[in-house]
Write an enzyme that holds these catalytic residues in place. Sequence first.
Site, mmCIF file in Angstrom:
data_model
loop_
_atom_site.group_PDB
_atom_site.id
_atom_site.type_symbol
_atom_site.label_atom_id
_atom_site.label_comp_id
_atom_site.label_asym_id
_atom_site.label_seq_id
_atom_site.Cartn_x
_atom_site.Cartn_y
_atom_site.Cartn_z
ATOM 1 C CG ASP A 93 39.898 40.657 43.905
ATOM 2 O OD1 ASP A 93 40.031 40.908 42.896
ATOM 3 O OD2 ASP A 93 38.391 40.998 43.905
ATOM 4 C CD GLU A 118 43.274 42.587 40.834
ATOM 5 O OE1 GLU A 118 43.780 43.155 39.589
ATOM 6 O OE2 GLU A 118 42.601 43.680 41.468
ATOM 7 C CG ASP A 152 35.812 40.666 37.029
ATOM 8 O OD1 ASP A 152 34.416 40.457 37.220
ATOM 9 O OD2 ASP A 152 36.848 41.044 38.204
#
Length: 510
Positions: free
Chosen positions: A296, A343, A396
Amino acid sequence: MSFPRLTGILLHPTSLPSRGGIGDFGPAAFEFLDFLASARQGLWQVLPLGPPANGNSPYSSTSAFAGNPLLVSLERLAERDWIDVSQLDTLPNSNGHIDYDEVYKHKFPLLEEAANNFLHSATASARSRFDQFCTVNDWWLEDFVLYDALRSRYDRRSWNTWPLELARREPSALQTARTELDSEMAARRVIQFFFYEQWHALRLYCAQKSIRVVGDIAIFVDYDSADVWAHLEIFRLKDNLDPEAVSGVPPDAFSATGQRWGNPLYDWNVLRSQGYKWWVQRLRWAAETCDFIRLDHFRGFAQFWEIPASEPTAINGRWVDGPKDELFNKLRDELGGLPFFAEDLGYITPDVHALRERLNIPGMAVLQFGFGDPGAHMYLPHRLTADRVVYTGTHDNDTTLGWWNSSATEYERRAAEAYVGHCEDGINWAFIRAAQASVASFSVFPIQDVLGLGSEARLNTPSVKSGNYHWRYQPGSLNHKLAERLANIAEVTDRLPQPVPKPQSEDFIA
């Protein structure tokens, strides 16, 4: 690292329709894996599996290494007689949204009871297995169980509010706490043992079904965590132990003040002097727990947004260089490879792309992002390359149907229909087919898109503090018709599962 051409589903275990008010590693998880296998899906992607710190987000955890106790299946513990099956009737029985406070209030005492039963009546072989777990994981386990027991003693308040001698980890204070909290620490060791026994049983079942597990690592850790408390020296803290600077992202088109996440920043100079030991341990542990790892906020390894801790917003931050290649070269040397993908969504500068490409780490693409202005077309299948992991949406995002019906602009809807055509079976299936047909190595879609659900099934809305990570799918939602449909798409797009090297079969005792 070259990834195989595979497809799979994003589903966090909390979203399973398990008994007890929250998804866990019990029968529903194995039923889901059976569905994946019949649907010819070779990937199961999860979110971080750690114990939540503040709120319910898997990305805010009290430990980078420990497992979330609420994911432990009491049903499986009852099958092994660590707890009486009748006690499961006291658990919340809703198949709907998760009430975390209610689940914790009812489930954690039962986990403690099961742990104490194990400590008092485990067979020699079970005890040997537990002792081995404790020995192998001593490097993180002892700090965590002491931290967690102290956090419980002090009403789950952050460690910096504890008595100063404990917050500063004075040896005599720690020894006194260990003596006073011996039984609480022992139970917490067993609960972590239960977690990893059950998770590894799922991993073995995945391997038998030719399913690889994709995990997730947040770059930062929570201030209220065993990691910060136990490793004060690798974080940028003031003399009073408050953060000197915190994480976030700068203002952009979505937020005039940016996002102030509030995680303490690493002292990369100290970490470098230690040979990045903590990061090596963290990512080795992740690689042993899952087959592939999503990193992430990858751009934070190139440059991170440093916000003075005294600032209430992210406006007055600045970009500061991260460890870049040096960290990943060390990880490659220690781990023998980099089973990661990045990401790298949103505004990413050329140096971040260059870092990812030098490291041969795949990046991400999300179809929902591809239908705005022409600059967004980088996320569409015709612009992708094999070093990408493509999603219809992520945890998300709104679901694809929710996006289509609620938040997509008229321009985006026209562009999407021009790209995928008018979809009699729903825009969600059109996006699934488009992702599958791309040249991206992995193609992943949230379970909500398979089920054709709208905004009511959205898992997380960033920057919204309540109402997130509550959704679960209903029992019976996954059926043969859906599996057959997915299997046919996987076959025609050459994404059928590939055999997984099977771990040695084990007789799990938790």
